[in-house]
Design a protein around this motif. Structure first.
Motif, PDB file in Angstrom:
ATOM      1  N   ALA A  35     -55.242 -59.556  19.443  1.00  0.00           N
ATOM      2  CA  ALA A  35     -55.396 -59.099  18.058  1.00  0.00           C
ATOM      3  C   ALA A  35     -54.527 -58.012  17.592  1.00  0.00           C
ATOM      4  CB  ALA A  35     -56.951 -58.712  17.625  1.00  0.00           C
ATOM      5  N   ALA A  36     -54.468 -56.917  18.536  1.00  0.00           N
ATOM      6  CA  ALA A  36     -53.526 -56.025  18.327  1.00  0.00           C
ATOM      7  C   ALA A  36     -52.146 -56.501  18.208  1.00  0.00           C
ATOM      8  CB  ALA A  36     -53.711 -54.947  19.291  1.00  0.00           C
ATOM      9  N   ASN A  37     -51.671 -57.326  19.207  1.00  0.00           N
ATOM     10  CA  ASN A  37     -50.425 -57.909  19.209  1.00  0.00           C
ATOM     11  C   ASN A  37     -49.990 -58.727  18.131  1.00  0.00           C
ATOM     12  OD1 ASN A  37     -48.128 -58.433  20.757  1.00  0.00           O
ATOM     13  ND2 ASN A  37     -48.551 -60.237  21.479  1.00  0.00           N
ATOM     14  N   ALA A  38     -51.130 -59.405  17.588  1.00  0.00           N
ATOM     15  CA  ALA A  38     -50.811 -60.317  16.273  1.00  0.00           C
ATOM     16  C   ALA A  38     -50.504 -59.164  15.252  1.00  0.00           C
ATOM     17  CB  ALA A  38     -52.030 -61.093  16.038  1.00  0.00           C
ATOM     18  N   THR A  39     -51.340 -58.270  14.976  1.00  0.00           N
ATOM     19  CA  THR A  39     -51.137 -57.186  13.939  1.00  0.00           C
ATOM     20  C   THR A  39     -49.755 -56.556  14.065  1.00  0.00           C
ATOM     21  OG1 THR A  39     -53.468 -56.682  13.877  1.00  0.00           O
ATOM     22  CG2 THR A  39     -52.044 -55.111  12.948  1.00  0.00           C
ATOM     23  N   LEU A  40     -49.371 -56.102  15.223  1.00  0.00           N
ATOM     24  CA  LEU A  40     -48.013 -55.525  15.788  1.00  0.00           C
ATOM     25  C   LEU A  40     -46.872 -56.557  15.131  1.00  0.00           C
ATOM     26  CD1 LEU A  40     -48.536 -53.569  18.836  1.00  0.00           C
ATOM     27  CD2 LEU A  40     -48.060 -52.818  16.676  1.00  0.00           C
ATOM     28  N   TYR A  41     -47.167 -57.877  15.491  1.00  0.00           N
ATOM     29  CA  TYR A  41     -46.096 -58.804  15.088  1.00  0.00           C
ATOM     30  C   TYR A  41     -45.896 -58.632  13.451  1.00  0.00           C
ATOM     31  CZ  TYR A  41     -44.513 -60.313  19.464  1.00  0.00           C
ATOM     32  OH  TYR A  41     -43.911 -60.441  20.543  1.00  0.00           O
ATOM     33  N   GLN A  42     -47.075 -58.724  12.930  1.00  0.00           N
ATOM     34  CA  GLN A  42     -47.255 -58.833  11.593  1.00  0.00           C
ATOM     35  C   GLN A  42     -46.544 -57.710  10.730  1.00  0.00           C
ATOM     36  OE1 GLN A  42     -51.434 -59.609  10.677  1.00  0.00           O
ATOM     37  NE2 GLN A  42     -51.375 -61.509  11.016  1.00  0.00           N
ATOM     38  N   GLU A  43     -46.886 -56.621  11.418  1.00  0.00           N
ATOM     39  CA  GLU A  43     -46.292 -55.274  10.714  1.00  0.00           C
ATOM     40  C   GLU A  43     -44.868 -55.406  11.078  1.00  0.00           C
ATOM     41  OE1 GLU A  43     -48.319 -52.161  12.776  1.00  0.00           O
ATOM     42  OE2 GLU A  43     -50.230 -52.515  11.717  1.00  0.00           O
ATOM     43  N   LYS A  44     -44.439 -55.832  12.444  1.00  0.00           N
ATOM     44  CA  LYS A  44     -43.033 -55.867  12.726  1.00  0.00           C
ATOM     45  C   LYS A  44     -42.116 -56.785  11.808  1.00  0.00           C
ATOM     46  CE  LYS A  44     -39.786 -57.319  16.084  1.00  0.00           C
ATOM     47  NZ  LYS A  44     -39.438 -58.595  16.790  1.00  0.00           N
ATOM     48  N   TYR A  45     -42.927 -57.868  11.371  1.00  0.00           N
ATOM     49  CA  TYR A  45     -42.143 -58.952  10.545  1.00  0.00           C
ATOM     50  C   TYR A  45     -42.318 -58.382   8.995  1.00  0.00           C
ATOM     51  CZ  TYR A  45     -41.645 -62.950   7.321  1.00  0.00           C
ATOM     52  OH  TYR A  45     -41.064 -63.716   6.585  1.00  0.00           O
ATOM     53  N   ALA A  46     -43.276 -57.396   8.520  1.00  0.00           N
ATOM     54  CA  ALA A  46     -43.259 -56.881   7.202  1.00  0.00           C
ATOM     55  C   ALA A  46     -42.206 -55.772   7.378  1.00  0.00           C
ATOM     56  CB  ALA A  46     -44.485 -56.310   6.872  1.00  0.00           C
ATOM     57  N   LEU A  47     -41.991 -55.123   8.238  1.00  0.00           N
ATOM     58  CA  LEU A  47     -40.932 -54.120   8.281  1.00  0.00           C
ATOM     59  C   LEU A  47     -39.492 -54.582   8.368  1.00  0.00           C
ATOM     60  CD1 LEU A  47     -42.647 -51.394  10.745  1.00  0.00           C
ATOM     61  CD2 LEU A  47     -42.262 -51.223   8.238  1.00  0.00           C
ATOM     62  N   GLU A  48     -39.452 -55.735   9.103  1.00  0.00           N
ATOM     63  CA  GLU A  48     -38.087 -56.421   8.786  1.00  0.00           C
ATOM     64  C   GLU A  48     -37.794 -56.860   7.632  1.00  0.00           C
ATOM     65  OE1 GLU A  48     -38.484 -59.213  12.035  1.00  0.00           O
ATOM     66  OE2 GLU A  48     -37.933 -57.740  13.698  1.00  0.00           O
ATOM     67  N   THR A  49     -38.714 -57.421   6.993  1.00  0.00           N
ATOM     68  CA  THR A  49     -38.598 -57.986   5.583  1.00  0.00           C
ATOM     69  C   THR A  49     -38.189 -56.917   4.737  1.00  0.00           C
ATOM     70  OG1 THR A  49     -40.132 -59.883   5.995  1.00  0.00           O
ATOM     71  CG2 THR A  49     -39.554 -59.305   3.800  1.00  0.00           C
ATOM     72  N   GLU A  50     -38.972 -55.727   4.740  1.00  0.00           N
ATOM     73  CA  GLU A  50     -38.727 -54.555   3.966  1.00  0.00           C
ATOM     74  C   GLU A  50     -37.462 -54.160   4.015  1.00  0.00           C
ATOM     75  OE1 GLU A  50     -40.554 -50.199   3.227  1.00  0.00           O
ATOM     76  OE2 GLU A  50     -41.885 -51.761   4.184  1.00  0.00           O
ATOM     77  N   VAL A  51     -36.904 -53.842   5.384  1.00  0.00           N
ATOM     78  CA  VAL A  51     -35.486 -53.482   5.777  1.00  0.00           C
ATOM     79  C   VAL A  51     -34.622 -54.510   5.109  1.00  0.00           C
ATOM     80  CG1 VAL A  51     -33.813 -53.018   7.756  1.00  0.00           C
ATOM     81  CG2 VAL A  51     -36.272 -52.232   7.630  1.00  0.00           C
ATOM     82  N   ARG A  52     -34.706 -55.919   5.361  1.00  0.00           N
ATOM     83  CA  ARG A  52     -33.748 -56.917   4.820  1.00  0.00           C
ATOM     84  C   ARG A  52     -33.484 -56.812   3.296  1.00  0.00           C
ATOM     85  NH1 ARG A  52     -36.325 -60.985   6.269  1.00  0.00           N
ATOM     86  NH2 ARG A  52     -36.879 -61.663   4.132  1.00  0.00           N
ATOM     87  N   GLU A  53     -34.820 -56.614   2.680  1.00  0.00           N
ATOM     88  CA  GLU A  53     -34.820 -56.614   1.316  1.00  0.00           C
ATOM     89  C   GLU A  53     -34.289 -55.137   0.660  1.00  0.00           C
ATOM     90  OE1 GLU A  53     -38.858 -56.942   0.184  1.00  0.00           O
ATOM     91  OE2 GLU A  53     -39.156 -59.236   0.527  1.00  0.00           O
ATOM     92  N   ALA A  54     -34.258 -54.113   1.541  1.00  0.00           N
ATOM     93  CA  ALA A  54     -33.659 -52.876   1.091  1.00  0.00           C
ATOM     94  C   ALA A  54     -32.295 -52.867   1.496  1.00  0.00           C
ATOM     95  CB  ALA A  54     -34.274 -51.715   1.822  1.00  0.00           C
ATOM     96  N   ARG A  55     -31.705 -53.426   2.468  1.00  0.00           N
ATOM     97  CA  ARG A  55     -30.286 -53.842   2.574  1.00  0.00           C
ATOM     98  C   ARG A  55     -29.667 -54.551   1.603  1.00  0.00           C
ATOM     99  NH1 ARG A  55     -30.624 -54.353   9.139  1.00  0.00           N
ATOM    100  NH2 ARG A  55     -30.605 -52.402   9.789  1.00  0.00           N
TER     101      ARG A  55
END
Length: 116
Positions: free
Chosen positions: A62-82
């Motif tokens: 569950a923690a791993n799934a949460t981390l992957y979700q957070e990683k995906y959200a951060l990657e999306t945020e970074v991509r959108e910011a770029r």
């Protein structure tokens, strides 16, 4: 009489051996019961440890799934910011180009007015 004495001694020895055998059987039975009890206790402990490990594995999943979700959200945020920054740089470059054109037109107008 010797044969009767030997038979009687053999009979007594047989009774003694049967008693010793009975004691050995009782001791073996007690030892087997202790061993089986120990095995049952170990099985209960092993099952408990297995349950704990399974619960920990689920929590880690569950923690791993949460981390992957957070990683995906951060990657999306970074991509959108770029992408946004690139769009803003493009808009700024266009604005600068238009401003340079306006300055050039103003300079040309000033030059035309000065010569008139």
């Amino acid at each position: 009489r010797d044969a009767a004495g030997v038979a009687e001694a053999a009979s007594r020895r047989l009774i003694e051996v049967e008693g010793e055998l009975q004691q050995l059987r009782a001791a073996a039975s007690a030892e087997r019961n202790r061993y089986e009890s120990t095995l049952r206790e170990e099985a209960v402990r092993a099952a408990s440890v297995a349950e704990q490990l399974e619960a920990q594995a689920k929590a880690l999943e569950a923690a791993n799934a949460t981390l992957y979700q957070e990683k995906y959200a951060l990657e999306t945020e970074v991509r959108e910011a770029r992408e946004s920054a690139a769009a803003e740089r493009g808009a700024a470059a266009e604005s600068n180009r238009q401003a340079a054109e306006a300055v050039a037109r103003a300079d040309a107008l000033v030059a035309e007015l000065s010569s008139a």
